[in-house]
Design a protein around this motif. Structure first.
Motif, PDB file in Angstrom:
ATOM      1  N   TYR A  68       0.765  -1.114   0.143  1.00 22.39           N
ATOM      2  CA  TYR A  68      -0.246   0.044   0.162  1.00 22.39           C
ATOM      3  C   TYR A  68       0.903   1.265  -0.095  1.00 22.39           C
ATOM      4  O   TYR A  68       2.159   1.177   0.419  1.00 22.39           O
ATOM      5  CB  TYR A  68      -0.904   0.155   1.164  1.00 22.39           C
ATOM      6  N   THR A  90     -10.940  -1.714  -1.629  1.00 22.42           N
ATOM      7  CA  THR A  90     -11.624  -1.340  -0.227  1.00 22.42           C
ATOM      8  C   THR A  90     -12.470  -0.086  -0.730  1.00 22.42           C
ATOM      9  O   THR A  90     -11.817   0.743  -1.575  1.00 22.42           O
ATOM     10  CB  THR A  90     -10.902  -1.069   0.974  1.00 22.42           C
ATOM     11  N   GLU A 135     -14.690   3.043   0.466  1.00 16.44           N
ATOM     12  CA  GLU A 135     -15.007   3.775   1.726  1.00 16.44           C
ATOM     13  C   GLU A 135     -16.137   4.883   1.503  1.00 16.44           C
ATOM     14  O   GLU A 135     -16.212   5.329   0.709  1.00 16.44           O
ATOM     15  CB  GLU A 135     -13.666   4.702   1.835  1.00 16.44           C
ATOM     16  N   ASN A 195     -10.236   2.385  -2.834  1.00 20.04           N
ATOM     17  CA  ASN A 195      -8.720   1.950  -2.746  1.00 20.04           C
ATOM     18  C   ASN A 195      -8.465   0.953  -3.399  1.00 20.04           C
ATOM     19  O   ASN A 195      -8.828  -0.292  -3.096  1.00 20.04           O
ATOM     20  CB  ASN A 195      -8.268   2.316  -1.191  1.00 20.04           C
ATOM     21  N   GLN A 214      -5.521  -2.340   2.285  1.00 18.98           N
ATOM     22  CA  GLN A 214      -5.663  -1.594   3.172  1.00 18.98           C
ATOM     23  C   GLN A 214      -4.654  -1.937   4.481  1.00 18.98           C
ATOM     24  O   GLN A 214      -4.246  -2.969   4.830  1.00 18.98           O
ATOM     25  CB  GLN A 214      -7.047  -1.317   3.734  1.00 18.98           C
TER      26      GLN A 214
END
Length: 615
Positions: free
Chosen positions: A82, A258, A260, A274, A278
């Protein structure tokens, strides 16, 4: 089948990916900057390749060098981790063009979602035009279009502050992600940050793997995360799942990702997707009993996911340990991490071991500590207790803040939101020094100093020692007696260099001592031994601005020069350290009588940057 993986990253996430690779029988390749030549992720990898330089822009953001490193080391796949290049479509294409497997989503999906402006358009939303923002739009959020982790973000509450916020966000985003594009959107106050983990394969399966709550944040960067997000109505949870799956299918997503949201007034507001793993993925792993990195690798190999809903068990909470001082505007800290050891029963993900140096070039996160239990209350208690008992010796950290946050009534009662630290930071960082810690430090230091134990057959004179603890000076007195060390009002049950046991009013307490030069750790307290007589040369003029951390001066206020009139709180100097920009403001209203800071200058903590003589 993948046989060798290069991780295009560093620190904790590289170590975490290597751990899974080792379990799967896959060889590992690390890349490292010169600053990371002896880092833990380099030491645990099977092979390591140097990226010359120290700054991210010349090392971990150089996709061309990383692809060359993968080929040179014989890797057949690349995992981006990440941050850095993890959401860079150009890098993903370069990996694929080199004949390597990319452990991540297709470049087209990254391109569509990694730019938050394009992601909003896909979801039928549009950012604000920065040139047309009015008072009625305030507050707004300036946000980097690429990357995440709170970098390149600024809240703007006054129109006059918007130009500086845009400039600062662009510079920070360019330094962290190699992309200075930013956009402006409405800022929703006091919402909960909730996200959905998704996992998709190349056979059309898209699985929502539960929710996470990440509302406790500082500088838009998460501090405490948990799964599942507590207290959400079932209908809202289903809506979040549907929106997350829709977002993934809209770009033919593959791998772990992910989606959000900001939840406010019972409604879900899409923030971003994303297109990577994460930081907080361990809490999802804990409640679902899966290894997301292993799933990423299987998906990259073309294998199908097991269809059907996955069932969650219990509750998991993660706390991020940072080398930073929350009481001093979250200032990052550097130095030697002498000791990091958590008690059994919790998971520790870290990129450091005892004796490692915490430098200035990268994020100040030391570790993630994760607790899993049948209920949320048990998980919170387990994590707070583990953090409290963690041996953590070295620079100042946010450990005490984490413990107090986990036990705060607003958090335990699920009344938290993203404004939690705005409301409670002062109370959570209020100094609460243990009054016996300095005495314990002094007694441990005194143990064995004299060949004869320090006792003489004459009336004992008190010994005096001074310590700084939590910003305050403490003076302690003790005596050498026939029975050993003694202090007024306290019975010394035991004292040696590492353990002191004191009894007050019939209650015994143990103090574990560790000393590194002038730095002394007494249980969770951090003390500095002071000289007996202060150095008069150390006195500074009132209004002196000192560098709060090591870093680089990136900017001085336009037109600022000696003799200028400044007002208290006016931004004067900007430092960049650990991938974040830190603003240094005038402490008082007055006249700038000295200006030593210059753009590009490397500074150390305590260096005099400027002096403002009060009016």
């Amino acid at each position: 089948m993948i046989t060798s993986v290069l991780v295009a990253n560093r620190g904790e996430i590289a170590c975490r990916i290597f751990r899974t690779c080792g379990e799967l029988g896959i060889r590992t390749v690390a890349v490292h900057s010169d600053a990371d030549a002896n880092a833990l992720h380099v030491r645990v990898a099977d092979t390591a390749v140097r990226l010359p330089g120290a700054a991210p822009a010349e090392t971990y953001l150089r996709g061309d060098l990383i692809v060359k490193a993968a080929l040179a080391a014989g890797a057949d796949a690349v995992h981006p981790g990440y941050g850095f290049l993890s959401e860079n479509a150009g890098f993903a294409r370069a990996v694929l063009d080199a004949g390597l497997l990319w452990i991540g989503p297709p470049p087209e999906a990254i391109e569509a979602m990694a730019s938050k402006t394009r992601a909003k358009q896909l979801m039928g939303l549009a950012p604000l035009d920065a040139a047309r923002v009015t008072e009625a739009d305030l507050p707004v959020l300036v946000k980097a279009a690429a990357g995440g982790g709170g970098r390149g973000m600024r809240i703007v509450r006054r129109l006059d502050d918007l130009p500086d916020a845009l400039e600062g966000a662009r510079a920070e985003a360019a330094g962290a992600f190699g992309d200075g594009e930013v956009f402006v959107e409405p800022y929703i106050e006091n919402g909960r940050h909730v996200e959905v983990q998704i996992l998709a394969d190349t056979h059309g399966t898209v699985l929502p793997l539960g929710t996470r709550d990440c509302s406790l944040q500082r500088r838009h960067q998460k501090v405490i995360e948990e799964a599942p997000a507590p207290g959400l109505p079932a209908a809202l949870t289903e809506e979040l799942y549907e929106l997350a799956v829709r977002a993934a299918r809209s770009v033919s997503y593959v791998g772990a990702g992910t989606v959000e949201f900001l939840v406010a007034d019972g409604r879900a507001h899409f923030l971003e997707m994303n297109t990577r793993l994460q930081v907080e993925h361990p809490v999802t792993e804990a409640v679902f009993g899966i290894d997301l990195v292993a799933e990423q690798i299987r998906v990259a190999e073309g294998r199908p996911l097991e269809a059907g809903p996955r069932r969650a068990h219990g509750h998991a909470v993660e706390a991020r340990l940072y080398a930073e001082d929350p009481a001093r505007d979250w200032a990052p800290q550097t130095g030697t991490l002498h000791r990091l050891a958590v008690p059994p029963g919790v998971r520790l993900d870290t990129g450091y071991t005892d004796g490692d140096e915490i430098g200035v070039h990268y994020d100040p996160m030391l570790a993630k500590v994760v607790a899993h239990a049948p209920t949320r209350a048990e998980a919170l208690r387990r994590l707070a207790g583990a953090l409290e008992r963690t041996e953590l010796h070295g620079p100042v950290t946010n450990r005490d803040l984490l413990v107090r946050s986990l036990r705060h009534e607003e958090f335990t009662a699920v009344r938290m939101d993203t404004g939690f630290y705005d409301r409670h930071l002062a109370g959570l960082t209020e100094s609460a020094p243990d009054p016996l810690a300095p005495l314990a430090a002094a007694l441990a230091d005194a143990h064995g100093r004299s060949r004869f134990g320090g006792w003489r057959n004459v009336p004992a004179q008190p010994q005096v020692k001074r310590y700084e603890m939590a910003g305050e000076e403490h003076e302690v007195r003790y005596r050498h007696t026939r029975e050993g060390l003694a202090a007024d009002g306290v019975r010394v049950v035991h004292a040696d260099a590492r353990l002191v046991v004191l009894e007050v009013d019939g209650v015994r307490r143990k103090f574990e001592i560790a000393r590194y030069g002038d730095q002394v750790h007494v249980n969770t307290a951090r003390l500095t031994a002071l000289p007996r007589f202060p150095d008069p040369a150390a006195q500074l003029a009132p209004g002196s601005l000192l560098a709060p951390m090591p870093g680089t001066v990136v900017r001085v206020a336009e037109g600022l020069s000696e003799g200028a009139a400044v007002t208290g709180g006016q931004p004067l100097i900007w430092l960049e350290a650990m991938k974040m920009q830190h603003q240094i403001s005038a402490p008082v209203t007055g006249t700038l009588t000295a200006l030593h800071a210059k753009p590009g200058q490397q500074v150390e903590p305590g260096l005099l940057l400027a002096v403002v003589q009060p009016t």
